[in-house]
Each structure stands twice: as structure tokens, then as C-alpha cells.
Scaffold this motif. Structure first.
Motif, short mmCIF file in Angstrom:
data_model
loop_
_atom_site.label_atom_id
_atom_site.label_comp_id
_atom_site.label_asym_id
_atom_site.label_seq_id
_atom_site.Cartn_x
_atom_site.Cartn_y
_atom_site.Cartn_z
N SER A 198 0.82 -1.21 0.00
CA SER A 198 0.00 0.00 0.00
C SER A 198 0.85 1.26 0.00
N CYS A 199 2.11 1.15 0.44
CA CYS A 199 2.98 2.32 0.54
C CYS A 199 4.34 2.15 -0.12
N LEU A 200 4.75 0.91 -0.34
CA LEU A 200 6.09 0.63 -0.83
C LEU A 200 6.04 -0.34 -2.01
N ASP A 201 7.10 -0.35 -2.80
CA ASP A 201 7.21 -1.28 -3.92
C ASP A 201 7.92 -2.54 -3.46
N ILE A 202 7.23 -3.66 -3.55
CA ILE A 202 7.80 -4.92 -3.07
C ILE A 202 8.86 -5.45 -4.03
N ARG A 203 9.98 -5.84 -3.48
CA ARG A 203 11.07 -6.42 -4.28
C ARG A 203 11.19 -7.93 -4.10
N GLU A 204 10.89 -8.40 -2.90
CA GLU A 204 11.10 -9.83 -2.63
C GLU A 204 10.22 -10.27 -1.47
N ILE A 205 9.69 -11.49 -1.59
CA ILE A 205 8.93 -12.11 -0.50
C ILE A 205 9.55 -13.48 -0.24
N ILE A 206 9.85 -13.74 1.02
CA ILE A 206 10.47 -15.00 1.40
C ILE A 206 9.64 -15.64 2.51
N HIS A 207 9.27 -16.90 2.33
CA HIS A 207 8.58 -17.66 3.37
C HIS A 207 9.52 -18.75 3.87
N ASP A 208 9.88 -18.68 5.14
CA ASP A 208 10.76 -19.68 5.74
C ASP A 208 9.97 -20.54 6.72
N GLU A 209 10.05 -21.85 6.57
CA GLU A 209 9.42 -22.75 7.53
C GLU A 209 10.32 -22.90 8.75
N HIS A 210 9.73 -22.81 9.91
CA HIS A 210 10.44 -23.06 11.17
C HIS A 210 9.73 -24.21 11.89
N ARG A 211 10.51 -25.17 12.37
CA ARG A 211 9.94 -26.30 13.10
C ARG A 211 10.52 -26.36 14.50
N PHE A 212 9.70 -26.87 15.42
CA PHE A 212 10.07 -26.88 16.84
C PHE A 212 9.69 -28.22 17.47
N ARG A 213 10.48 -28.62 18.46
CA ARG A 213 10.19 -29.84 19.23
C ARG A 213 10.42 -29.53 20.71
N PHE A 214 9.34 -29.39 21.44
CA PHE A 214 9.43 -29.20 22.88
C PHE A 214 9.63 -30.57 23.53
#
Length: 266
Positions: A198-214
């Protein structure tokens, strides 16, 4: 209290971030559980290195984890650690003690007290979901950016740690834990890009998966006791004992998506 504690201004100021220890306990427990996923501070620094050299603004700097990495990797002429919490800014200052060119600024990210076009790179990690109108924060970031300046916003998926919510609900400690709105409901992986664009020009989108084990009940309790989504006893030992009695003491696996949106001033 609002339905979402991350949008409750008084609670954010007086409870959630008035003491650096509470945030440290939560992030430490989560870090211990992490089995997969890049460290966000390292990713932010890598992305920021593509921006112009100049003032770097770390919005919602918290305890200074990202600020430290930005200082080490970029060595900018000026680095501003910005947060509304006195306690967290003090902790960031302690961790960056002796480093030249670092300035500490307390304020509301809706009205950043910096001149127009004065920032080369602005990072805002895991903080815009504290705003009921994150687009207003993005507009303020855009105002501060110099021509060609970069914005790096970071958030989580709305369904982050869903398995934890379900475990807390199943234990009977907080039966409504899985039914409450996501803490990240105003700014999450699915709406982030639309808000930023809405205000800026997007250059890159990155989706990183994070996994956890309690590893077990005590580990879950160390995290859950400081998570404001849950209505739990304040004593982590009491939480752990209740979890053992109801759902057992075995491990619990969960996940989150961390999304980075890199954008430039128009």
C-alpha cells in the motif's frame, strides 16, 4: 483487556515488555525447541546488505538481537535501536555496549521522530502485529526512507504454534486456548505483502518454515507461562505438573512460517 493481548496498549506497556526477563524466557524456550529454520536476524542482515549505505533503523528492536547482528554484519555509520519499552532498550544497550554509532530511541512506531528521507534501511521484525493498523506503521516507515531505501518487515503465520494451543486446551489449563484469535491477526504471513504494498514497492517475498520440538512438559511450560495468549497460572512448575497429569510428559512438535517482505520507497 482486548481479545488480543498484543493489541492491548496498557498490557503491552505494563506487563508484556516492562521486564526484559519475560521476553528472554519465552524466546529462550522457543530457541531451545527449534529444530529447523534460519535465524531471522541473520536473514535480515543479509537482506539489508543489498540496501544503500547509511542510517539503519531497527524498529521494535526488543532486547537487541537483530540490532547486534546488523551492527556486526553491516557496520553502518549510524544504527538506531527503536522500541517503546525502556526495559528492552536498556537490555539492547547493554548488549551493544562499546559499539560506536548506535543510538537508542524510545517511541511509538506510528510516529517515528526522524526526518523525512533520513533512513537507508528500516527493519521491523515481529512487531507490526502490535498495531491495530499496521498500514499506518508502513506509511511511517516509507516516510522515513531515503530514495532507494529498503524496508524489511518480518512476521509469522497466523496459525503459528497451533499444536501448542491445542495441547494447552486439551490439558484443561485453558480450554479456550485454541479458539482465541491469533496473536498475529493484524499482520501475518498472508496479509503482510498486501499491507506493505500500500505504501512501498515490493522487491522480494520469502517464506521460511520453522519447526520446533518441545522436549516435555517442563519445556512447554517454560514457554507457555510467558505467552500472553494463554490464561495460565504464573508458576511454570504448576503448569508443567498439570500437563504431565493430563496430556503426559512426551515431546510436542509444532511449526511456524516466518515471512520476510523486502520493499523499496516509491
Amino acid at each position: 483487556m482486548t481479545a488480543n493481548p498484543f493489541l492491548d496498549t496498557d498490557r503491552v506497556r505494563d506487563t508484556l515488555y516492562s521486564d526484559a526477563g519475560r521476553l528472554a524466557q519465552r524466546t529462550t524456550a522457543l530457541a531451545r525447541a527449534k529444530t529447523f529454520g534460519r535465524h531471522p536476524a541473520a536473514v535480515i542482515a543479509e537482506l539489508a546488505a543489498d540496501g544503500p549505505r547509511g542510517t539503519v533503523l531497527d524498529i521494535g528492536c526488543g532486547r537487541g538481537t537483530t540490532t547486534v547482528v546488523l551492527a556486526e554484519r553491516l557496520d553502518p555509520p549510524k544504527l538506531i535501536a527503536f522500541d517503546q519499552s525502556v526495559a528492552l532498550l536498556s537490555e539492547a544497550q547493554r548488549r551493544l555496549a562499546g559499539r560506536m554509532g548506535v543510538r537508542y530511541m524510545r517511541g511509538d512506531f506510528h510516529t517515528i521522530a526522524l526526518p523525512d528521507a533520513s533512513v537507508a534501511v528500516a527493519a521491523a521484525a515481529f512487531c507490526l502485529y502490535h498495531s491495530p493498523e499496521p498500514a499506518a506503521v508502513v506509511a511511517e516507515i516509507a516516510r522515513c526512507l531515503s530514495p532507494g531505501g529498503l524496508s524489511i518487515t518480518v512476521t509469522k503465520s497466523a496459525d503459528s504454534y497451533r499444536e501448542l494451543d491445542e495441547a494447552i486446551a486439551a490439558s484443561g489449563l485453558d480450554p479456550e486456548a485454541a479458539d482465541r484469535p491469533s496473536l498475529y491477526e493484524t499482520f501475518h504471513s498472508d496479509n503482510q505483502a498486501d499491507i506493505v504494498s500500500s505504501c512501498l514497492d515490493i522487491r522480494e517475498i520469502i517464506h521460511d518454515e520453522h519447526r520446533f520440538r518441545f522436549t516435555g512438559a517442563a519445556h512447554i511450560a517454560a514457554y507457555a507461562a510467558t505467552n500472553p495468549k494463554y490464561q495460565l497460572p504464573s508458576d511454570a512448575r504448576e503448569i508443567a505438573e498439570r500437563l504431565r497429569q493430563t496430556i503426559g510428559d512426551g515431546p510436542l512438535e509444532t511449526a511456524s512460517t516466518v515471512t520476510y517482505v523486502v520493499a523499496a520507497r516509491r
